[in-house]
Design a protein around this motif. Structure first.
Motif, short mmCIF file in Angstrom:
data_model
loop_
_atom_site.label_atom_id
_atom_site.label_comp_id
_atom_site.label_asym_id
_atom_site.label_seq_id
_atom_site.Cartn_x
_atom_site.Cartn_y
_atom_site.Cartn_z
N GLU A 59 0.83 -1.22 0.00
CA GLU A 59 0.00 0.00 0.00
C GLU A 59 0.86 1.26 0.00
N LYS A 60 1.91 1.26 0.80
CA LYS A 60 2.77 2.44 0.88
C LYS A 60 3.53 2.66 -0.42
N LEU A 61 3.94 1.58 -1.07
CA LEU A 61 4.60 1.72 -2.37
C LEU A 61 3.61 2.24 -3.41
N ALA A 62 2.38 1.76 -3.37
CA ALA A 62 1.36 2.23 -4.32
C ALA A 62 1.12 3.72 -4.16
N ALA A 63 1.20 4.21 -2.93
CA ALA A 63 1.02 5.65 -2.69
C ALA A 63 2.13 6.46 -3.35
N GLN A 64 3.26 5.80 -3.64
CA GLN A 64 4.37 6.45 -4.34
C GLN A 64 4.41 6.05 -5.82
N ARG A 65 3.30 5.52 -6.28
CA ARG A 65 3.12 5.12 -7.69
C ARG A 65 4.03 3.95 -8.11
N ILE A 66 4.29 3.07 -7.15
CA ILE A 66 5.03 1.84 -7.43
C ILE A 66 4.04 0.71 -7.20
N PHE A 67 3.65 0.06 -8.27
CA PHE A 67 2.62 -0.96 -8.19
C PHE A 67 3.26 -2.34 -8.19
#
Length: 118
Positions: A59-67
Motif C-alpha cells: 500500500e505504501k509503495l502504491a502511494a508512491q506510484r510503485i505498483f
C-alpha cells in the motif's frame, strides 16, 4: 502481431536481468530476496521479496506510484494449517517491478521508496 514481431526480445531480456541485479544490489541490506541468484538464461517477471508486513508495504509503495503485485495468493480451499510453509510464502511475497521500460533511475526510485517504508 506487427508490434510483437518488432520487439527486440534479447534487449528486453537483458534489461529485465539488469534491473533484477540492480534491485538486488540496492535492496540486499533492507529486505530478504526470495531468490539470491538469477538462473542463467532466465528472464524474470519481477524482483520477488519476502516481507512480514507485505500488505502494508504494498500500500505504501502504491502511494508512491510503485505498483508491486502479489502473484502467489493461496487459494481459500487450501488448509493453511496443513500447508504452513505455503501459507507463509503466500502471505509474505511481493513482486517489485523490473519492466524493461525502466532503467537505473527507476530502480533507485523503487529502492529508495522501499527503504523508506520497511
Amino acid at each position: 502481431q506487427n508490434i510483437i514481431d518488432n520487439i527486440h526480445w534479447d534487449d528486453v531480456a537483458k534489461q529485465r536481468r539488469t534491473n533484477w541485479q540492480t534491485l538486488r544490489e540496492l535492496t540486499r541490506n533492507n529486505v530478504e530476496s526470495f531468490s539470491c541468484k538469477l538462473p542463467d538464461e532466465s528472464v524474470p517477471l519481477g524482483y520477488v521479496i519476502r516481507l512480514k508486513n507485505r500488505d502494508t508495504v504494498k500500500e505504501k509503495l502504491a502511494a508512491q506510484r510503485i505498483f508491486a503485485p502479489v502473484h502467489w495468493l493461496l487459494s481459500e480451499e487450501v488448509d493453511r494449517k496443513k500447508f504452513p510453509d505455503s501459507a507463509k510464502l503466500s502471505d509474505s511475497l511481493l513482486t517489485l517491478p523490473i519492466d524493461q521500460r525502466y532503467g537505473e533511475d527507476e530502480m533507485n526510485y523503487i529502492s529508495d521508496a522501499l527503504t523508506e517504508v520497511v
